[in-house]
Design a protein around this motif. Structure first.
Motif, mmCIF file in Angstrom:
data_model
loop_
_atom_site.group_PDB
_atom_site.id
_atom_site.type_symbol
_atom_site.label_atom_id
_atom_site.label_comp_id
_atom_site.label_asym_id
_atom_site.label_seq_id
_atom_site.Cartn_x
_atom_site.Cartn_y
_atom_site.Cartn_z
ATOM 1 N N SER A 10 0.677 -1.380 0.089
ATOM 2 C CA SER A 10 -0.078 0.021 -0.324
ATOM 3 C C SER A 10 0.822 1.404 0.015
ATOM 4 O O SER A 10 1.962 1.092 0.161
ATOM 5 C CB SER A 10 -0.825 -0.282 1.227
ATOM 6 N N GLY A 11 0.167 2.560 -0.190
ATOM 7 C CA GLY A 11 0.916 3.671 -0.428
ATOM 8 C C GLY A 11 1.621 3.993 1.204
ATOM 9 O O GLY A 11 2.850 4.497 1.132
ATOM 10 N N TRP A 12 0.894 3.570 2.239
ATOM 11 C CA TRP A 12 1.538 3.822 3.369
ATOM 12 C C TRP A 12 2.525 2.733 3.680
ATOM 13 O O TRP A 12 3.714 3.403 4.437
ATOM 14 C CB TRP A 12 0.471 3.519 4.667
ATOM 15 N N GLN A 13 2.535 1.629 3.398
ATOM 16 C CA GLN A 13 3.434 0.788 3.586
ATOM 17 C C GLN A 13 4.862 1.115 2.740
ATOM 18 O O GLN A 13 5.970 1.169 3.393
ATOM 19 C CB GLN A 13 3.161 -0.595 3.061
ATOM 20 N N ILE A 14 4.782 1.764 1.461
ATOM 21 C CA ILE A 14 5.835 2.198 0.631
ATOM 22 C C ILE A 14 6.335 3.417 1.260
ATOM 23 O O ILE A 14 7.565 3.470 1.407
ATOM 24 C CB ILE A 14 5.307 2.550 -0.497
ATOM 25 N N PHE A 15 5.707 4.442 1.817
ATOM 26 C CA PHE A 15 6.112 5.707 2.580
ATOM 27 C C PHE A 15 6.903 4.990 3.903
ATOM 28 O O PHE A 15 8.004 5.308 4.211
ATOM 29 C CB PHE A 15 5.002 6.445 2.876
ATOM 30 N N ARG A 16 6.369 4.130 4.862
ATOM 31 C CA ARG A 16 7.015 3.606 6.234
ATOM 32 C C ARG A 16 8.188 2.942 5.769
ATOM 33 O O ARG A 16 9.221 3.251 6.621
ATOM 34 C CB ARG A 16 5.902 3.138 6.556
ATOM 35 N N HIS A 17 8.360 2.131 4.683
ATOM 36 C CA HIS A 17 9.297 1.196 4.802
ATOM 37 C C HIS A 17 10.285 1.589 3.692
ATOM 38 O O HIS A 17 11.443 1.059 3.745
ATOM 39 C CB HIS A 17 8.799 -0.082 4.487
ATOM 40 N N ILE A 18 9.965 2.419 3.041
ATOM 41 C CA ILE A 18 11.028 2.699 1.842
ATOM 42 C C ILE A 18 11.290 4.142 1.690
ATOM 43 O O ILE A 18 12.382 4.380 1.779
ATOM 44 C CB ILE A 18 10.380 2.087 0.279
ATOM 45 N N ILE A 19 10.387 4.997 1.443
ATOM 46 C CA ILE A 19 10.322 6.565 1.288
ATOM 47 C C ILE A 19 11.228 7.021 2.614
ATOM 48 O O ILE A 19 12.039 7.776 2.355
ATOM 49 C CB ILE A 19 9.254 7.361 0.842
ATOM 50 N N TRP A 20 10.312 6.658 3.477
ATOM 51 C CA TRP A 20 10.786 7.450 4.881
ATOM 52 C C TRP A 20 12.449 7.243 5.437
ATOM 53 O O TRP A 20 13.073 7.996 5.551
ATOM 54 C CB TRP A 20 10.001 6.990 5.983
ATOM 55 N N PRO A 21 12.681 5.840 5.584
ATOM 56 C CA PRO A 21 14.135 5.478 5.559
ATOM 57 C C PRO A 21 15.075 6.324 4.797
ATOM 58 O O PRO A 21 15.957 6.628 5.216
ATOM 59 C CB PRO A 21 14.176 4.139 5.702
ATOM 60 N N LEU A 22 14.821 6.371 3.460
ATOM 61 C CA LEU A 22 15.896 6.752 2.496
ATOM 62 C C LEU A 22 15.635 8.399 2.570
ATOM 63 O O LEU A 22 16.579 8.758 2.054
ATOM 64 C CB LEU A 22 15.453 6.271 1.016
ATOM 65 N N LEU A 23 14.649 8.876 3.167
ATOM 66 C CA LEU A 23 14.314 10.307 3.344
ATOM 67 C C LEU A 23 15.040 10.952 4.279
ATOM 68 O O LEU A 23 15.335 12.149 4.370
ATOM 69 C CB LEU A 23 13.115 10.857 3.068
ATOM 70 N N LEU A 24 15.340 9.935 5.303
ATOM 71 C CA LEU A 24 15.707 10.585 6.763
ATOM 72 C C LEU A 24 16.969 11.420 6.728
ATOM 73 O O LEU A 24 16.902 12.175 7.818
ATOM 74 C CB LEU A 24 15.717 9.422 7.521
ATOM 75 N N PRO A 25 17.900 11.208 6.085
ATOM 76 C CA PRO A 25 19.106 12.050 6.129
ATOM 77 C C PRO A 25 18.567 13.483 5.735
ATOM 78 O O PRO A 25 19.209 14.455 6.364
ATOM 79 C CB PRO A 25 20.031 11.643 4.983
ATOM 80 N N THR A 26 17.730 13.588 4.599
ATOM 81 C CA THR A 26 17.152 14.790 4.432
ATOM 82 C C THR A 26 16.469 15.672 5.430
ATOM 83 O O THR A 26 16.441 16.698 5.704
ATOM 84 C CB THR A 26 16.654 14.981 3.072
ATOM 85 N N VAL A 27 15.535 14.693 6.144
ATOM 86 C CA VAL A 27 14.787 15.250 7.200
ATOM 87 C C VAL A 27 15.580 15.769 8.203
ATOM 88 O O VAL A 27 15.342 16.810 8.858
ATOM 89 C CB VAL A 27 14.027 14.002 7.639
ATOM 90 N N LEU A 28 16.923 15.135 8.585
ATOM 91 C CA LEU A 28 17.438 15.521 9.537
ATOM 92 C C LEU A 28 18.345 16.732 9.217
ATOM 93 O O LEU A 28 18.491 17.626 10.414
ATOM 94 C CB LEU A 28 18.581 14.398 9.975
#
Length: 314
Positions: free
Chosen positions: A217-235
């Motif tokens: 699902s979209g939420w699973q993609i965001f939680r398990h793929i997008i968010w971990p890879l985006l985390l350096p930019t978020v920090l």
């Protein structure tokens, strides 16, 4: 570089080669220092020297133009915890930092996810980024009239409800800090959105497409793929916003200059008030040292966290 392949050469040749190598390295070092010398001088003259002087000043009894030569020890720092205004300013600063860390990130991430795959993306990005190019004092002046007792916000609410509405948004302890934080978010959400869009653009599409094929699902993609890879930019965004939250002065001073307890709005305002309104320059320097130490500690912790996250991703 002298390698093991040169072991067959005579000792004199090897010695001469090493000598030439050291001369070349020394010349390169001198050239490098020649290029960075102006930057080192500027940083030392306009950043490090004032910081060191401020720390020294915080241990003196400097009151306006007297007492610079009198040592006070830790008296100025002890006074911080004996004055209620400092604790109020510290708590408001904590609210500021949390608001600057969470709200621009939440709204910026939402906008970035919403705008990344829609038509006219560049137009919307420009509209949301526009407040960032305005001077903070200009933004403060605009929103001062929005929050005024007979300003835009109260008039709009009165027009919608049909009842008189006269709230002093910038004159109440319960509303002044949230009102200015909202203005800060309005100005900074655009740059946060742009940085997060850049981070989203750098995420490879293959894992996302593979997850979709597998029925994620979209939420699973965001939680398990997008968010971990985006985390350096978020920090990175978080570090920038936290530093801005600690040191914001202009918005508070322009928007809440008439607030009765304005010295408690934040540590930055409290430092300015004590230094230039009360003339307690040494005490204001102590506030500045504490504020600077807090900024360094929080940003250093976030930087360490960012390095660990990037290491785990690799």
């Amino acid at each position: 570089m002298i390698t093991t392949a040169s072991a067959s050469l005579s000792p004199e040749v090897l010695k001469d080669a090493r000598r030439r190598e050291r001369r070349v390295a020394w010349r390169q070092t001198r050239v490098a220092w020649l290029f960075i010398a102006p930057a080192v001088f500027m940083v030392s003259a306009f950043l490090l020297t004032p910081v060191v002087f401020n720390v020294i000043l915080s241990f003196t009894k400097w009151q306006k133009f007297t007492g610079l030569d009198k040592f006070a020890g830790f008296a100025n720092y002890a006074r911080l915890f004996a004055v209620p205004y400092f604790s109020e300013a510290l708590s408001n600063t904590a609210i500021w930092v949390v608001g600057a860390m969470v709200l621009p990130l939440a709204f910026g991430l939402g906008l970035a996810l919403l705008l990344r795959n829609i038509p006219l993306q560049e137009t919307f990005k420009s509209l949301f980024f526009l407040p960032k190019v305005l001077a903070p004092t200009a933004v403060g002046a605009i929103w001062y009239y929005v929050y005024a007792p007979h300003g835009v916000l109260n008039s709009a609410v009165a027009g919608i409800t049909g009842q008189p509405f006269d709230v002093g948004w910038l004159y109440s302890a319960q509303t002044v800090t949230p009102s200015v934080i909202f203005t800060f978010v309005w100005q900074t959400v655009g740059i946060t959105m742009v940085l997060l869009l850049l981070g989203l653009a750098a995420i490879p599409r293959d894992p996302i497409e593979a997850a979709r094929v597998d029925g994620a699902s979209g939420w699973q993609i965001f939680r398990h793929i997008i968010w971990p890879l985006l985390l350096p930019t978020v920090l990175v965004v978080t570090i920038l916003n936290v530093a801005a939250g600690f040191t914001t002065f202009d918005l508070l001073w322009v928007m809440a200059g008439d607030y009765p307890g304005k010295r408690t709005l934040s540590l930055a305002v409290y430092m300015y008030y004590e230094s230039f309104s009360n003339g307690a320059w040494a005490y204001g320097s102590a506030v500045a040292v504490v504020l600077g130490a807090m900024v360094i500690a929080v940003t250093a912790a976030l930087a360490v966290l960012q390095a660990r996250v990037e290491k785990n991703i690799r």
